[in-house]
Scaffold this active site. Structure first.
Site, PDB file in Angstrom:
ATOM      1  N   HIS A   1       5.453   1.949  19.186  1.00 23.93           N
ATOM      2  CA  HIS A   1       4.475   2.360  18.172  1.00 23.93           C
ATOM      3  C   HIS A   1       4.635   3.847  17.853  1.00 23.93           C
ATOM      4  CE1 HIS A   1       0.276   1.261  16.430  1.00 23.93           C
ATOM      5  NE2 HIS A   1       0.937   2.067  15.615  1.00 23.93           N
TER       6      HIS A   1
ATOM      7  N   ARG B   1       0.705  -3.825  11.973  1.00 24.78           N
ATOM      8  CA  ARG B   1      -0.074  -4.139  13.161  1.00 24.78           C
ATOM      9  C   ARG B   1       0.535  -5.373  13.799  1.00 24.78           C
ATOM     10  NH1 ARG B   1      -1.401   0.239  12.921  1.00 24.78           N
ATOM     11  NH2 ARG B   1      -3.475   1.184  12.844  1.00 24.78           N
TER      12      ARG B   1
ATOM     13  N   GLY C   1       0.828  -1.197   0.000  1.00 26.25           N
ATOM     14  CA  GLY C   1       0.000   0.000   0.000  1.00 26.25           C
ATOM     15  C   GLY C   1       0.862   1.246   0.000  1.00 26.25           C
ATOM     16  N   ARG C   2       0.302   2.337   0.473  1.00 27.98           N
ATOM     17  CA  ARG C   2       1.023   3.611   0.422  1.00 27.98           C
ATOM     18  C   ARG C   2       2.348   3.537   1.171  1.00 27.98           C
ATOM     19  NH1 ARG C   2      -4.477   5.177   1.066  1.00 27.98           N
ATOM     20  NH2 ARG C   2      -5.224   6.568  -0.607  1.00 27.98           N
TER      21      ARG C   2
ATOM     22  N   GLU D   1      -0.901  -3.738  22.904  1.00 26.81           N
ATOM     23  CA  GLU D   1      -0.131  -2.574  23.357  1.00 26.81           C
ATOM     24  C   GLU D   1      -0.778  -1.915  24.571  1.00 26.81           C
ATOM     25  OE1 GLU D   1       0.192  -0.097  19.905  1.00 26.81           O
ATOM     26  OE2 GLU D   1       1.334  -1.580  18.781  1.00 26.81           O
TER      27      GLU D   1
END
Length: 306
Positions: free
Chosen positions: A271, A224, A145-146, A253
């Site tokens: 993160h 993720r 993806g991006r 998390e």
């Protein structure tokens, strides 16, 4: 003029962007008094559940400050006609940069070297073991993806050979396509995980994929946590099935499994892939833009598209 009431479950950063939200809207923080709000600001890791939506009968917009939507009940939102917006593109470079930093840290023993110096071992004549080159490796990107494509641009710019796996091959891509995670791992030594979260990708990088990556391999996850099987990764690190890992995301998390905390060849960050001033300001601006468009009855700049 009365400011629209909204519910905010996540803070915008930097602080000046949070102030702008407070100036433009009457911001509520407790869902208990927010039954009349039309818009909710949340974050990818906070989301909005079906039970929370049920308490918000007037809800029309969920503005996610980030690109992750796995914590948002998209099915319930669609059923009720609630639009979800995210903040794509503006964080892609920051997360790609973080992935590269984790790979370099894991391969070149940056964290181990820091601890080595601070402990006085260098001054006592100790020797740190050899690291491994990152830029001389073949890279695989799981999720094109991006963020994955931005990372591929960086890697290619440093002379690296790049392959990728995605739901479908991109005919215009400058990188080599592999049909699945296993074949990708067999053909690379650096495995970058940038795939979307959710049920479809849970445990996608498991024991078999890690074994295929091999004893010189490094895996980096900036997507993720659940995309990588944490137990399988910990065992691969312990046994030497792979050389190292760099992780910015985790299953639950902020709790990190003890075996990963104990692994000296695993670099851990909390993160912070998009945690740059530049990226967070641009993300917050998109949140504000989506809110302003909603209340003005205009088209939303960045509605989420599955």
């Amino acid at each position: 003029m009365t400011r629209p009431r909204i519910l905010s479950l996540a803070d915008l950063k930097p602080q000046d962007m949070a102030r702008r939200l407070e100036e433009d809207y009457h911001v509520l923080r407790d869902i208990g008094g927010a039954a009349d709000v039309e818009a909710v600001v949340t974050a990818g890791n906070v989301g909005l559940s079906a039970a929370q939506m049920e308490r918000l009968p007037a809800l029309r917009l969920i503005a996610v400050n980030g690109v992750g939507v796995d914590a948002v009940d998209l099915a319930e939102a669609a059923r009720r006609g609630i639009i979800v917006t995210t903040t794509p593109d503006v964080l892609s470079l920051a997360v790609a940069e973080m992935a590269l930093a984790l790979a370099l840290a894991a391969g070149r023993q940056v964290v181990q070297g820091d601890r080595f110096v601070r402990a006085g071992d260098w001054g006592r004549g100790g020797k740190l073991g050899l690291g491994t080159s990152v830029l001389e490796r073949r890279a695989g990107i799981l999720g094109y993806g991006r963020i994955g494509r931005r990372l591929a641009d960086l890697l290619r710019g440093m002379g690296m050979e790049v392959s990728y796996t995605a739901r479908r091959q991109r005919p215009d891509a400058p990188d080599s396509f592999r049909p699945d995670a296993l074949s990708l791992a067999r053909d690379c030594e650096l495995l970058f995980v940038t795939a979307a979260g959710g049920a479809e990708t849970r445990g996608l990088v498991g024991a078999e994929v890690l074994a295929a990556l091999g004893p010189q391999g490094i895996v980096v996850n900036v997507a993720r946590g659940p995309v990588v099987d944490a137990a399988a990764l910990a065992e691969a690190l312990r046994s030497g099935a792979i050389a190292g890992a760099g992780l910015d995301v985790f299953d639950d998390e902020p709790d990190v499994p003890q075996p990963l905390l104990d692994a000296p060849n695993c670099v851990l960050t909390p993160h912070i892939g998009s945690a740059t001033v530049q990226a967070r300001r641009a993300m917050a601006q998109l949140v504000l833009d989506n809110l302003a468009a909603h209340f003005a009855g205009k088209p939303l700049p960045t509605p989420y598209e599955a």
